[in-house]
Design a protein around this motif. Structure first.
Motif, short mmCIF file in Angstrom:
data_model
loop_
_atom_site.label_atom_id
_atom_site.label_comp_id
_atom_site.label_asym_id
_atom_site.label_seq_id
_atom_site.Cartn_x
_atom_site.Cartn_y
_atom_site.Cartn_z
N ALA A 203 34.28 16.31 2.78
CA ALA A 203 34.46 14.86 2.83
C ALA A 203 34.08 14.30 4.19
O ALA A 203 33.61 13.16 4.30
CB ALA A 203 35.91 14.50 2.50
N SER A 204 34.25 15.09 5.25
CA SER A 204 33.93 14.62 6.60
C SER A 204 32.44 14.51 6.87
O SER A 204 32.01 13.81 7.78
CB SER A 204 34.53 15.58 7.64
N GLU A 380 38.00 11.81 5.65
CA GLU A 380 37.59 10.41 5.60
C GLU A 380 37.67 9.76 6.98
O GLU A 380 36.82 8.94 7.34
CB GLU A 380 38.46 9.65 4.59
N ARG A 383 34.70 10.90 8.92
CA ARG A 383 33.48 10.29 8.38
C ARG A 383 33.34 8.83 8.80
O ARG A 383 32.22 8.29 8.84
CB ARG A 383 33.52 10.42 6.86
#
Length: 601
Positions: A203-204, A380, A383
């Motif tokens: 997700a990152s 998240e 990101r």
């Protein structure tokens, strides 16, 4: 070196042939050099052919099979060290010691030569003295240093100030300003299952910070899924790219982040053992890193049952011995197994068949440190920093014509112009991104952004102002690749040598336009046919400088007529001297017709 002195070294390395490089390095530190008789004893003790031991001993520039030197002084030959006056200082020291550059003198006691970038170009001119880094060399130090050498003063007793290394941290962001406690990131990772951790890494959108930018989650998933008796984590700290020193600072000032990151990777891939492959020029970091590992074992942050979670993982440090190509992950693994660091044929890739043929993830120092931020804050949040395709922050090693060289951390997306303003650059003519293997940017490109989708970089950011001759910059990079080619494949071995000869010819004032065309031909050959990334990137900067700064080359070229780089008549001079002849027939003439007034001899 006696058998009694050699045996403890062999025993500490378990008499393992795969530990050959470490055995050679440790034996050299004890004996001063590696004579053939010592290599024969090592070969016999390990059950290896002598040729195998000789191949490894001769591959690495910091291993010496020649006589012991009391003082082995190697000036960094990176372009920024040249710009800071390194060659003139080396020449002055040679004059003070009355010796020829590169050759031993004083009964073989002293040598003053050069080595590739030492990772200290933010505080150069730098040099290695008996493999100890010395920074900020100056004209004022030449005479005192020569006096210490003449009096036989041990390097350990030289002024400590000469060996002071500064981190030069100029800008901190999410990573360098995180303030995490030792083990904090690792504890956050262990609170998740391996699959849960991999989901956060995915997700990152964390990508490798060594230069290639491969997605970290994809690498770790492939390694975890690969069948094997054991899985391994390797930290690639072989930071040999000219102009790069960010990993040195992470390992010296933020080592806990890196060690935590290795534990996080091990949890994700199912590894119980890891290695830090530390470049030979960073020998000074070995003792503090070993002490840190020992302290973490005492604290329950390394070893067995880490943090009471039933997680076992330990780390061993392997020290390189001077080979730029070992920054390539498969060459690094060859070196880790005690062989010359020549890149492997791929596939198979290290994630399926790496160290000792087992699944292995090889990650850059900065990548592993950043994994801790993902473990703490989640994918998240990580990101959300940077750009859509380049998440997180990037460490830049800034050097060259700037007021404030050092380490700068920015979110991805920062412009080249913003970095130049922050570091105090003025009248900038060019910026070399990603070291000798990267692109050279002209002023019209300074609005571009540091990001994988625009200007990717492993971290090197070298600045050249309007005083600099960019032909000299290109020449330095060509010299570097010709020196560092491992010689495995013909395109790289020959192509980098041809480029050096062409650049030498142009520098000597004998260049013609056809030579520049030949450089372009070598660029096509190296990019298309080289075995590994060293060859395929060896001409990026050269081609950029030829294309974007053509006057730097054009003003050196002569006419369209071919000008030979080899003077046959001059080459015959030693033969004329030896035979006592200097008549016309003893000289080369383009017309081979015998002269009528002189008989043939």
């Amino acid at each position: 070196m006696s058998d009694a002195e050699l045996e403890p070294i062999l025993a500490a390395n378990h008499h393992d042939p795969r530990q050959l490089l470490q055995i050679l390095r440790q034996a050299q530190e004890r004996a001063g050099h590696l004579p053939t008789a010592l290599l024969e004893r090592i070969a016999s003790a390990l059950g290896l052919p002598l040729a195998r031991v000789l191949a490894t001993a001769s591959f690495y520039s910091l291993l010496r099979t020649g006589p012991t030197l009391a003082y082995d002084i190697l000036f960094a030959d990176n372009i920024t060290d040249r710009m800071q006056g390194g060659p003139a200082l080396a020449a002055a020291l040679c004059r003070a010691l009355e010796l020829a550059p590169g050759l031993p003198a004083g009964n073989g006691r002293v040598r003053v030569g050069t080595t590739s970038c030492t990772g200290l170009c933010d505080q150069g001119p730098a040099l290695l003295v008996n493999q100890r880094p010395l920074t900020r060399m100056s004209a004022e130090r030449v005479v005192p240093m020569a006096d210490l050498i003449r009096r036989g003063v041990a390097v350990d007793d030289w002024p400590a100030e000469w060996f002071r290394i500064e981190p030069n941290l100029r800008r901190r962001d999410a990573l360098l300003g995180a303030g995490l406690a030792p083990g904090e990131a690792l504890a956050a990772a262990l609170a998740r299952s391996p699959e849960g951790l991999l989901a956060e890494i995915e997700a990152s959108r964390l990508r490798g910070r060594g230069g290639a930018g491969y997605p970290t989650a994809a690498k770790w998933r492939a390694c975890r899924a690969a069948p094997g008796e054991a899985h391994y984590v390797v930290c690639n700290a072989d930071e040999g790219e000219p102009g790069t020193f960010k990993d040195r600072v992470l390992l010296s000032d933020f080592p806990q982040l890196v060690i935590d990151g290795m534990g996080i990777a091990a949890h994700a891939v199912g590894a119980r053992r890891g290695f830090i492959y530390l470049r030979g020029e960073y020998r000074h970091l070995l003792a503090p890193l070993e002490a840190l590992l020992a302290e973490r074992r005492r604290q329950g942050l390394l070893g067995t049952d880490i943090l009471g979670r039933g997680f076992d993982f330990d780390i061993e440090i392997h020290l390189g011995a001077g080979a730029y190509v070992c920054g390539e992950e498969s060459a690094l693994l060859e070196s880790l197994e005690g062989r010359p660091g020549r890149p492997r044929i791929r596939p198979p890739f290290p994630v399926s068949r790496g160290y000792r043929g087992q699944p292995t993830t090889v990650n850059n120092v900065e990548t592993l440190a950043l994994a801790g931020l993902v473990a703490i804050h989640g994918g998240e949040a990580f990101r959300a920093i940077g750009t859509a395709q380049s998440s997180g922050t990037k460490l830049l090693s800034v050097s060259g014509d700037v007021d404030r060289p050092g380490i700068y951390e920015y979110p991805f997306g920062v412009t080249v112009a913003e970095v130049l303003a922050d570091c105090g650059a003025r009248a900038t003519q060019a910026v070399q991104i990603a070291g000798a293997a990267g692109h050279c940017l002209a002023p019209a490109e300074f609005g571009r952004r540091i990001a994988f989708e625009d200007v990717p970089t492993g971290g090197s950011f070298m600045v050249f102002d309007e005083r600099r001759d960019l032909f000299d910059v290109a020449h330095a990079f060509v010299d570097f690749f010709a020196h560092e080619s491992c010689g495995f494949c013909t395109p790289c071995r020959v192509g980098t040598t041809v480029n050096r000869r062409l650049m030498d010819k142009i520098a000597a004032g004998r260049g013609v336009p056809a030579d520049v065309a030949e450089l372009a031909a070598m660029d096509r050959l190296l990019r298309s046919a080289s075995h590994c990334g060293l060859g395929s990137t060896a001409t990026l900067a050269l081609t950029d400088i030829v294309d974007k700064f053509r006057p730097a080359f054009s003003r050196r070229l002569r006419t369209e007529d071919f000008v030979p780089a080899f003077d046959l008549d001059a080459a015959l001079a030693p033969a004329r001297q030896a035979t006592g002849r200097d008549d016309r027939q003893a000289h080369f003439h383009p017309d081979p017709t015998p002269l009528p007034d002189e008989p043939l001899r």
